[in-house]
Design a protein around this motif. Structure first.
Motif, PDB file in Angstrom:
ATOM      1  N   VAL A  43       0.863  -1.170   0.000  1.00  0.00           N
ATOM      2  CA  VAL A  43       0.000   0.000   0.000  1.00  0.00           C
ATOM      3  C   VAL A  43       0.908   1.230   0.000  1.00  0.00           C
ATOM      4  CG1 VAL A  43      -1.728   1.265   1.311  1.00  0.00           C
ATOM      5  CG2 VAL A  43      -1.813  -1.234   1.241  1.00  0.00           C
ATOM      6  N   GLU A  44       0.730   2.093  -1.012  1.00  0.00           N
ATOM      7  CA  GLU A  44       1.644   3.234  -1.188  1.00  0.00           C
ATOM      8  C   GLU A  44       0.938   4.552  -0.899  1.00  0.00           C
ATOM      9  OE1 GLU A  44       4.453   2.327  -4.900  1.00  0.00           O
ATOM     10  OE2 GLU A  44       2.323   2.207  -5.407  1.00  0.00           O
ATOM     11  N   PHE A  45       1.622   5.413  -0.211  1.00  0.00           N
ATOM     12  CA  PHE A  45       1.115   6.746   0.070  1.00  0.00           C
ATOM     13  C   PHE A  45       1.153   7.597  -1.195  1.00  0.00           C
ATOM     14  CE2 PHE A  45       0.478  10.644   2.320  1.00  0.00           C
ATOM     15  CZ  PHE A  45       1.383  11.572   1.819  1.00  0.00           C
ATOM     16  N   LEU A  46       0.063   8.299  -1.460  1.00  0.00           N
ATOM     17  CA  LEU A  46       0.038   9.242  -2.582  1.00  0.00           C
ATOM     18  C   LEU A  46       0.109  10.679  -2.070  1.00  0.00           C
ATOM     19  CD1 LEU A  46      -2.719   7.749  -4.915  1.00  0.00           C
ATOM     20  CD2 LEU A  46      -0.247   7.632  -5.197  1.00  0.00           C
ATOM     21  N   ASP A  62       2.496  12.939  -9.271  1.00  0.00           N
ATOM     22  CA  ASP A  62       3.069  13.942 -10.179  1.00  0.00           C
ATOM     23  C   ASP A  62       1.966  14.849 -10.721  1.00  0.00           C
ATOM     24  OD1 ASP A  62       3.505  11.410 -12.777  1.00  0.00           O
ATOM     25  OD2 ASP A  62       1.714  12.494 -12.124  1.00  0.00           O
ATOM     26  N   ASP A  63       2.289  15.578 -11.772  1.00  0.00           N
ATOM     27  CA  ASP A  63       1.346  16.582 -12.296  1.00  0.00           C
ATOM     28  C   ASP A  63       0.075  15.981 -12.856  1.00  0.00           C
ATOM     29  OD1 ASP A  63       3.993  18.766 -13.574  1.00  0.00           O
ATOM     30  OD2 ASP A  63       3.147  18.471 -11.567  1.00  0.00           O
ATOM     31  N   GLN A  64       0.064  14.670 -13.074  1.00  0.00           N
ATOM     32  CA  GLN A  64      -1.147  14.027 -13.578  1.00  0.00           C
ATOM     33  C   GLN A  64      -2.211  13.882 -12.499  1.00  0.00           C
ATOM     34  OE1 GLN A  64      -1.748  13.167 -16.802  1.00  0.00           O
ATOM     35  NE2 GLN A  64       0.174  14.209 -17.190  1.00  0.00           N
ATOM     36  N   PHE A  65      -1.789  14.006 -11.251  1.00  0.00           N
ATOM     37  CA  PHE A  65      -2.698  13.805 -10.135  1.00  0.00           C
ATOM     38  C   PHE A  65      -3.066  15.154  -9.507  1.00  0.00           C
ATOM     39  CE2 PHE A  65      -2.570   9.218  -9.450  1.00  0.00           C
ATOM     40  CZ  PHE A  65      -1.397   8.839 -10.084  1.00  0.00           C
ATOM     41  N   SER A  66      -4.284  15.229  -9.006  1.00  0.00           N
ATOM     42  CA  SER A  66      -4.674  16.390  -8.210  1.00  0.00           C
ATOM     43  C   SER A  66      -5.739  15.954  -7.216  1.00  0.00           C
ATOM     44  CB  SER A  66      -5.193  17.529  -9.096  1.00  0.00           C
ATOM     45  OG  SER A  66      -6.352  17.129  -9.796  1.00  0.00           O
ATOM     46  N   VAL A  67      -5.861  16.707  -6.144  1.00  0.00           N
ATOM     47  CA  VAL A  67      -6.897  16.435  -5.149  1.00  0.00           C
ATOM     48  C   VAL A  67      -7.644  17.724  -4.871  1.00  0.00           C
ATOM     49  CG1 VAL A  67      -5.849  14.450  -3.988  1.00  0.00           C
ATOM     50  CG2 VAL A  67      -5.225  16.763  -3.269  1.00  0.00           C
ATOM     51  N   PRO A  70     -13.939  20.045  -2.604  1.00  0.00           N
ATOM     52  CA  PRO A  70     -14.706  21.142  -3.188  1.00  0.00           C
ATOM     53  C   PRO A  70     -15.795  21.736  -2.295  1.00  0.00           C
ATOM     54  CG  PRO A  70     -15.336  19.056  -4.178  1.00  0.00           C
ATOM     55  CD  PRO A  70     -14.163  18.770  -3.301  1.00  0.00           C
ATOM     56  N   ASP A  71     -16.377  20.908  -1.432  1.00  0.00           N
ATOM     57  CA  ASP A  71     -17.551  21.395  -0.708  1.00  0.00           C
ATOM     58  C   ASP A  71     -17.526  21.093   0.774  1.00  0.00           C
ATOM     59  OD1 ASP A  71     -19.592  18.638  -2.000  1.00  0.00           O
ATOM     60  OD2 ASP A  71     -17.851  18.714  -0.683  1.00  0.00           O
ATOM     61  N   GLY A  72     -16.383  20.811   1.330  1.00  0.00           N
ATOM     62  CA  GLY A  72     -16.283  20.555   2.757  1.00  0.00           C
ATOM     63  C   GLY A  72     -16.658  19.157   3.176  1.00  0.00           C
ATOM     64  N   SER A  73     -17.144  18.336   2.230  1.00  0.00           N
ATOM     65  CA  SER A  73     -17.441  16.957   2.595  1.00  0.00           C
ATOM     66  C   SER A  73     -16.754  15.978   1.652  1.00  0.00           C
ATOM     67  CB  SER A  73     -18.944  16.705   2.634  1.00  0.00           C
ATOM     68  OG  SER A  73     -19.522  16.946   1.368  1.00  0.00           O
ATOM     69  N   ASN A  74     -16.797  16.251   0.357  1.00  0.00           N
ATOM     70  CA  ASN A  74     -16.159  15.350  -0.590  1.00  0.00           C
ATOM     71  C   ASN A  74     -14.658  15.608  -0.677  1.00  0.00           C
ATOM     72  OD1 ASN A  74     -18.423  13.820  -2.021  1.00  0.00           O
ATOM     73  ND2 ASN A  74     -19.151  15.934  -1.987  1.00  0.00           N
ATOM     74  N   PHE A  75     -13.933  14.545  -1.006  1.00  0.00           N
ATOM     75  CA  PHE A  75     -12.481  14.635  -1.189  1.00  0.00           C
ATOM     76  C   PHE A  75     -12.172  13.811  -2.429  1.00  0.00           C
ATOM     77  CE2 PHE A  75      -8.205  15.287  -0.363  1.00  0.00           C
ATOM     78  CZ  PHE A  75      -7.497  14.140  -0.039  1.00  0.00           C
ATOM     79  N   THR A  76     -11.769  14.476  -3.503  1.00  0.00           N
ATOM     80  CA  THR A  76     -11.621  13.776  -4.778  1.00  0.00           C
ATOM     81  C   THR A  76     -10.174  13.661  -5.203  1.00  0.00           C
ATOM     82  OG1 THR A  76     -11.861  15.807  -6.057  1.00  0.00           O
ATOM     83  CG2 THR A  76     -13.879  14.593  -5.568  1.00  0.00           C
ATOM     84  N   LEU A  77      -9.899  12.581  -5.911  1.00  0.00           N
ATOM     85  CA  LEU A  77      -8.606  12.365  -6.548  1.00  0.00           C
ATOM     86  C   LEU A  77      -8.846  12.335  -8.043  1.00  0.00           C
ATOM     87  CD1 LEU A  77      -5.543  11.546  -6.405  1.00  0.00           C
ATOM     88  CD2 LEU A  77      -6.322   9.172  -6.452  1.00  0.00           C
ATOM     89  N   LYS A  78      -8.157  13.213  -8.768  1.00  0.00           N
ATOM     90  CA  LYS A  78      -8.279  13.247 -10.218  1.00  0.00           C
ATOM     91  C   LYS A  78      -6.970  12.798 -10.853  1.00  0.00           C
ATOM     92  CE  LYS A  78     -10.043  16.947 -12.309  1.00  0.00           C
ATOM     93  NZ  LYS A  78     -10.109  18.290 -12.945  1.00  0.00           N
ATOM     94  N   ILE A  79      -7.112  11.918 -11.832  1.00  0.00           N
ATOM     95  CA  ILE A  79      -5.972  11.530 -12.662  1.00  0.00           C
ATOM     96  C   ILE A  79      -6.267  12.052 -14.051  1.00  0.00           C
ATOM     97  CG2 ILE A  79      -4.438   9.665 -13.373  1.00  0.00           C
ATOM     98  CD1 ILE A  79      -5.676   7.925 -11.174  1.00  0.00           C
ATOM     99  N   ARG A  80      -5.446  12.967 -14.540  1.00  0.00           N
ATOM    100  CA  ARG A  80      -5.793  13.699 -15.772  1.00  0.00           C
ATOM    101  C   ARG A  80      -5.708  12.832 -17.017  1.00  0.00           C
ATOM    102  NH1 ARG A  80      -3.201  17.460 -12.834  1.00  0.00           N
ATOM    103  NH2 ARG A  80      -4.417  19.299 -12.265  1.00  0.00           N
ATOM    104  N   SER A  81      -4.658  12.092 -17.142  1.00  0.00           N
ATOM    105  CA  SER A  81      -4.450  11.295 -18.351  1.00  0.00           C
ATOM    106  C   SER A  81      -3.905   9.946 -17.897  1.00  0.00           C
ATOM    107  CB  SER A  81      -3.456  12.004 -19.282  1.00  0.00           C
ATOM    108  OG  SER A  81      -3.205  11.223 -20.429  1.00  0.00           O
ATOM    109  N   THR A  82      -4.804   8.994 -17.766  1.00  0.00           N
ATOM    110  CA  THR A  82      -4.433   7.727 -17.135  1.00  0.00           C
ATOM    111  C   THR A  82      -3.455   6.921 -17.983  1.00  0.00           C
ATOM    112  OG1 THR A  82      -6.480   6.812 -18.050  1.00  0.00           O
ATOM    113  CG2 THR A  82      -6.505   7.469 -15.733  1.00  0.00           C
ATOM    114  N   LYS A  83      -2.578   6.215 -17.265  1.00  0.00           N
ATOM    115  CA  LYS A  83      -1.619   5.310 -17.901  1.00  0.00           C
ATOM    116  C   LYS A  83      -1.950   3.889 -17.447  1.00  0.00           C
ATOM    117  CE  LYS A  83       2.117   8.710 -17.222  1.00  0.00           C
ATOM    118  NZ  LYS A  83       1.681   9.380 -16.004  1.00  0.00           N
TER     119      LYS A  83
END
Lengths: 114, 115
Positions: A43-46, A62-67, A70-83
């Motif tokens: 299990v790896e820390f992101l 890296d730059d492909q990831f973002s968190v 947005p609204d004080g309850s949700n916490f999202t992880l976005k991967i812009r261009s998946t590999k």
């Protein structure tokens, strides 16, 4: 009993597509995390998130990831261009304390990149 | 850099017997926490037991206890009177008490309790 919830439980996507993984942490927790586990590996820390900003990130994040929180309850992880190598189980976790507090994990979102 | 190693990918134990899961770690720091997490099939990871490095006394939670050997950097988990519900993946984890938010996990040990 409060719990961390994650959606979707499984997502299949094509290489190069954007993916957003959703998490609802426990409501009074202050620290939020994303971890991932490639099949059979550790299990790896992101990333960790506190006070509405990234507090720490790993070299994987890296730059492909973002968190976002947005609204004080949700916490999202976005991967812009998946590999292909992004295929893994992604775990969201939250905690009320930084060190002595236990991490509360969601059930995970399995991402399959084709 | 800190590392956590679990050398037993799979183990099995008969119901009501005792089993010990091994974990070693590496750090040059002296203040840290160690954890064992349990992940039942298709369920989320939950904390089993926690040990503060500054405490010499081994932590105990009901049927779960640890053998913490700081000098040897060893942190094993003993499950007594194993139950079918103990079947799960067990992860050893580590975090420092300052300077980082990161928990470091091992690769896990898959434990199967046999009826």
């Amino acid at each position: 009993e409060p719990e961390v919830t994650q959606t979707p439980s499984h997502q299949v996507t094509q290489m190069g597509q954007e993916v957003i993984l959703h998490c609802v942490p426990i409501s009074n927790h202050l620290y939020f995390y994303w971890y991932r586990q490639i099949l059979g590996q550790k299990v790896e820390f992101l990333v960790s998130f506190y006070n509405n900003e990234i507090s720490e990130k790993s070299e994987i994040f890296d730059d492909q990831f973002s968190v976002e929180r947005p609204d004080g309850s949700n916490f999202t992880l976005k991967i812009r261009s998946t590999k292909l190598e992004d295929s893994a189980m992604y775990f969201c976790a939250s905690s009320s304390l930084r060190y002595t507090g236990e991490l509360f994990f969601g059930e995970g979102s399995r991402l399959t990149v084709l | 850099a800190q590392t956590v190693t679990q050398s037993q990918p799979e183990m099995s134990v008969q119901e009501a017997e005792t089993v010990t899961l091994s974990c070693t770690y590496d750090t040059s720091e002296s203040n840290y926490y160690l954890f064992w997490y349990k992940q039942p099939p298709s369920r989320q990871m939950i904390l089993v037991i926690r040990q503060e490095a500054y405490k010499q006394q081994n932590a105990t939670e009901n049927r779960f206890s640890v053998n913490f050997q700081k000098a040897a950097k060893s942190f094993s988990l003993k499950i007594s009177d194993s139950q079918l519900g103990d079947t799960a993946m067990y992860f050893c984890a580590f975090t420092l008490t300052s300077g980082t938010y990161k928990y470091i996990f091992g690769t896990g040990t898959r434990l199967k309790v046999l009826a």
